[in-house]
Design a protein around this motif. Sequence first.
Motif, PDB file in Angstrom:
ATOM      1  N   SER A   6       0.849  -1.194   0.000  1.00  0.00           N
ATOM      2  CA  SER A   6       0.000   0.000   0.000  1.00  0.00           C
ATOM      3  C   SER A   6       0.886   1.246   0.000  1.00  0.00           C
ATOM      4  CB  SER A   6      -0.900   0.001   1.234  1.00  0.00           C
ATOM      5  OG  SER A   6      -1.636   1.203   1.298  1.00  0.00           O
ATOM      6  N   GLY A   7       0.797   2.062  -1.075  1.00  0.00           N
ATOM      7  CA  GLY A   7       1.575   3.296  -1.148  1.00  0.00           C
ATOM      8  C   GLY A   7       2.743   3.197  -2.109  1.00  0.00           C
ATOM      9  N   ILE A  10       8.531   6.388  -1.562  1.00  0.00           N
ATOM     10  CA  ILE A  10       9.893   5.824  -1.583  1.00  0.00           C
ATOM     11  C   ILE A  10       9.886   4.411  -1.001  1.00  0.00           C
ATOM     12  CG2 ILE A  10      12.273   6.129  -0.778  1.00  0.00           C
ATOM     13  CD1 ILE A  10      11.464   8.472  -2.537  1.00  0.00           C
ATOM     14  N   TYR A  31      -3.115   5.670  -3.828  1.00  0.00           N
ATOM     15  CA  TYR A  31      -4.378   6.400  -3.982  1.00  0.00           C
ATOM     16  C   TYR A  31      -4.247   7.664  -4.831  1.00  0.00           C
ATOM     17  CZ  TYR A  31      -3.585   9.563   0.107  1.00  0.00           C
ATOM     18  OH  TYR A  31      -3.114  10.482   0.990  1.00  0.00           O
ATOM     19  N   THR A 298      13.847   9.067   4.231  1.00  0.00           N
ATOM     20  CA  THR A 298      14.105   8.342   2.976  1.00  0.00           C
ATOM     21  C   THR A 298      15.121   7.230   3.204  1.00  0.00           C
ATOM     22  OG1 THR A 298      13.554  10.279   1.686  1.00  0.00           O
ATOM     23  CG2 THR A 298      14.944   8.638   0.613  1.00  0.00           C
ATOM     24  N   ALA A 301      13.410   4.401   4.760  1.00  0.00           N
ATOM     25  CA  ALA A 301      12.537   3.693   3.802  1.00  0.00           C
ATOM     26  C   ALA A 301      13.358   2.728   2.952  1.00  0.00           C
ATOM     27  CB  ALA A 301      11.813   4.711   2.918  1.00  0.00           C
TER      28      ALA A 301
HETATM   29  C1  LIG Z   1       4.015  14.471  -2.060  1.00  0.00           C
HETATM   30  C2  LIG Z   1       5.070  14.278  -1.005  1.00  0.00           C
HETATM   31  C3  LIG Z   1       6.060  15.255  -0.813  1.00  0.00           C
HETATM   32  C4  LIG Z   1       7.029  15.097   0.177  1.00  0.00           C
HETATM   33  N1  LIG Z   1       7.975  16.061   0.319  1.00  0.00           N
HETATM   34  C5  LIG Z   1       8.938  15.909   1.249  1.00  0.00           C
HETATM   35  C6  LIG Z   1       9.956  16.913   1.427  1.00  0.00           C
HETATM   36  O1  LIG Z   1       9.953  17.936   0.758  1.00  0.00           O
HETATM   37  N2  LIG Z   1      10.899  16.713   2.374  1.00  0.00           N
HETATM   38  C7  LIG Z   1      10.908  15.585   3.149  1.00  0.00           C
HETATM   39  O2  LIG Z   1      11.790  15.433   3.995  1.00  0.00           O
HETATM   40  N3  LIG Z   1       9.968  14.622   3.007  1.00  0.00           N
HETATM   41  C8  LIG Z   1       8.984  14.759   2.086  1.00  0.00           C
HETATM   42  N4  LIG Z   1       8.024  13.789   1.947  1.00  0.00           N
HETATM   43  C9  LIG Z   1       8.081  12.592   2.823  1.00  0.00           C
HETATM   44  C10 LIG Z   1       9.206  11.652   2.423  1.00  0.00           C
HETATM   45  O3  LIG Z   1       9.036  11.241   1.092  1.00  0.00           O
HETATM   46  C11 LIG Z   1       9.151  10.453   3.362  1.00  0.00           C
HETATM   47  O4  LIG Z   1       9.318  10.908   4.699  1.00  0.00           O
HETATM   48  C12 LIG Z   1      10.247   9.404   3.140  1.00  0.00           C
HETATM   49  O5  LIG Z   1      10.734   9.377   1.848  1.00  0.00           O
HETATM   50  C13 LIG Z   1       9.705   8.010   3.506  1.00  0.00           C
HETATM   51  O6  LIG Z   1       8.889   7.584   2.441  1.00  0.00           O
HETATM   52  P1  LIG Z   1       7.539   6.759   2.591  1.00  0.00           P
HETATM   53  O7  LIG Z   1       7.413   6.034   1.300  1.00  0.00           O
HETATM   54  O8  LIG Z   1       7.507   6.008   3.843  1.00  0.00           O
HETATM   55  O9  LIG Z   1       6.373   7.855   2.679  1.00  0.00           O
HETATM   56  P2  LIG Z   1       5.840   8.839   1.545  1.00  0.00           P
HETATM   57  O10 LIG Z   1       6.936   9.321   0.692  1.00  0.00           O
HETATM   58  O11 LIG Z   1       4.992   9.821   2.260  1.00  0.00           O
HETATM   59  O12 LIG Z   1       4.921   7.907   0.603  1.00  0.00           O
HETATM   60  C14 LIG Z   1       3.684   7.389   0.978  1.00  0.00           C
HETATM   61  C15 LIG Z   1       2.880   7.081  -0.278  1.00  0.00           C
HETATM   62  O13 LIG Z   1       1.685   6.417   0.101  1.00  0.00           O
HETATM   63  C16 LIG Z   1       0.585   7.018  -0.569  1.00  0.00           C
HETATM   64  N5  LIG Z   1      -0.581   6.806   0.269  1.00  0.00           N
HETATM   65  C17 LIG Z   1      -0.916   7.438   1.407  1.00  0.00           C
HETATM   66  N6  LIG Z   1      -2.038   6.922   1.919  1.00  0.00           N
HETATM   67  C18 LIG Z   1      -2.425   5.946   1.077  1.00  0.00           C
HETATM   68  C19 LIG Z   1      -3.509   5.043   1.080  1.00  0.00           C
HETATM   69  N7  LIG Z   1      -4.424   5.046   2.052  1.00  0.00           N
HETATM   70  N8  LIG Z   1      -3.610   4.144   0.078  1.00  0.00           N
HETATM   71  C20 LIG Z   1      -2.668   4.141  -0.936  1.00  0.00           C
HETATM   72  N9  LIG Z   1      -1.629   4.979  -0.976  1.00  0.00           N
HETATM   73  C21 LIG Z   1      -1.503   5.869   0.023  1.00  0.00           C
HETATM   74  C22 LIG Z   1       0.986   8.463  -0.742  1.00  0.00           C
HETATM   75  O14 LIG Z   1       0.268   9.087  -1.790  1.00  0.00           O
HETATM   76  C23 LIG Z   1       2.471   8.321  -1.058  1.00  0.00           C
HETATM   77  O15 LIG Z   1       2.689   8.105  -2.427  1.00  0.00           O
HETATM   78  C24 LIG Z   1       7.020  13.924   0.993  1.00  0.00           C
HETATM   79  C25 LIG Z   1       6.035  12.953   0.806  1.00  0.00           C
HETATM   80  C26 LIG Z   1       5.060  13.110  -0.178  1.00  0.00           C
HETATM   81  C27 LIG Z   1       3.988  12.046  -0.359  1.00  0.00           C
END
Ligand SMILES: Cc1cc2nc3c(=O)[nH]c(=O)nc-3n(C[C@H](O)[C@H](O)[C@H](O)COP(=O)(O)OP(=O)(O)OC[C@H]3O[C@@H](n4cnc5c(N)ncnc54)[C@H](O)[C@@H]3O)c2cc1C
Length: 371
Positions: A6-7, A10, A31, A298, A301
């Motif tokens: 889900s998601g 990164i 989503y 990141t 992740a």
């Molecule tokens: C649009 C965006 C911009 C960001 N900008 C920054 C920044 O400028 N600086 C920084 O430090 N960090 C930023 N972050 C957060 C950073 O990417 C994360 O902290 C880090 O990379 C860990 O990644 P992650 O995949 O765990 O979370 P995220 O990168 O937040 O990814 C989560 C993904 O899950 C998706 N998602 C959420 N809920 C659901 C659901 N219910 N069902 C399906 N999909 C879902 C989201 O759309 C997203 O694509 C940003 C995140 C996003 C989504």
Amino acid sequence: MNILVSGAGIAGLAAALELGTRGHDVTVVEYGRHLRLAGTPIDIRGDAVETAEKMGLLAEIRGRRLRMTESTRFVDSDGEPVGRIPVARISDSDDDIEILREDLMRILADALPDTAAICFEDSIGALAESGDGVSVRFASGRTRRYDLVVGADGQHSAVRRLVFGPEEDYLRHLGVYIALAALPDGTRSEDVNSIYNVPGRLAGTFWYKDKAVAVFQFRSEPLAYDRHDLDAQKKIVIDTFADHQSWRIPELLDAVRADPDFFFDSASQIHLPSWHRGRVVLVGDAGYSPAFLSGRGTSLALTGARILAEELDRCGGDHTAAFERYEARQRPYVTFAQDSVDGGRERMLPTSWSAIAARNEALRAADTDRR
Ligand SMILES: Cc1cc2nc3c(=O)[nH]c(=O)nc-3n(C[C@H](O)[C@H](O)[C@H](O)COP(=O)(O)OP(=O)(O)OC[C@H]3O[C@@H](n4cnc5c(N)ncnc54)[C@H](O)[C@@H]3O)c2cc1C
């Protein structure tokens, strides 16, 4: 195994890459209508650099390396530089890599094997584990069964809510919010990235390639708002900066009003005693957000996705043993990252004009010492 992620952030893309290349059948459900590419540059640090190498992505990542932090200046209301971010103090080593979030997302997505597919504009509506699998009902209405479900859906994870309980039980608000808005083409007027402080708040401009982004951060107690209501989130930022019309703040607030992909969130950490339950496991911010102030989300992740896939391999399908080993190996990185946020907040968001002046003075002194 047949695995649902889900998601497609990164963590989700990295998990899909690592699991897919090991022969698992992976579906990523996102989503968003497309990959959400917004964001300022992010950092790959410490062991995450080695992880990127093991994933076969390091050369490409290095090829897109930025040095944005080095070219970022704190400025006064006339736009005159008053201090530089002390890069040496926030980096672990010279091997750390700063890269656009968008570039890393594309590198991961382009590397996905045929065994991994992304399904956009859908999400998990409900899930129930029984026997040797998890039955999932999607928001779109379709249902399917999977061997494992990976929650990589970020700080406000739906998988975490469905399986572990409400966000309030696990989310620790650090007292800061962030907003990002794309600046219109042609607004570039400086060669450096600028950050302008007023007490407890900052506004900034970041330029990269042919794009520019307005950044806002401000200190605040937890705010109640609808995370799906973009206009409500824009209003929070506009109201927060309404009394501050200095520097380029009015122009940057116009960018907030105009951007359909505006991003707003809190600096929050997720603290869970365990990241797995049954056949469901969390990776990235969903399980252990360190908050953007740490600059390590990141990296967590990437290491998390890699370790999870390695342990599933090693444990030969015993997901319980694999999840436990994943947690044991990943936990020290998480603890370190979550413990390293305070300096960032004090440096970026001094709470009074005198604290801003003192911060600038300290930065100038450090700069002189470096020369
Ligand atoms: C649009 C965006 C911009 C960001 N900008 C920054 C920044 O400028 N600086 C920084 O430090 N960090 C930023 N972050 C957060 C950073 O990417 C994360 O902290 C880090 O990379 C860990 O990644 P992650 O995949 O765990 O979370 P995220 O990168 O937040 O990814 C989560 C993904 O899950 C998706 N998602 C959420 N809920 C659901 C659901 N219910 N069902 C399906 N999909 C879902 C989201 O759309 C997203 O694509 C940003 C995140 C996003 C989504």
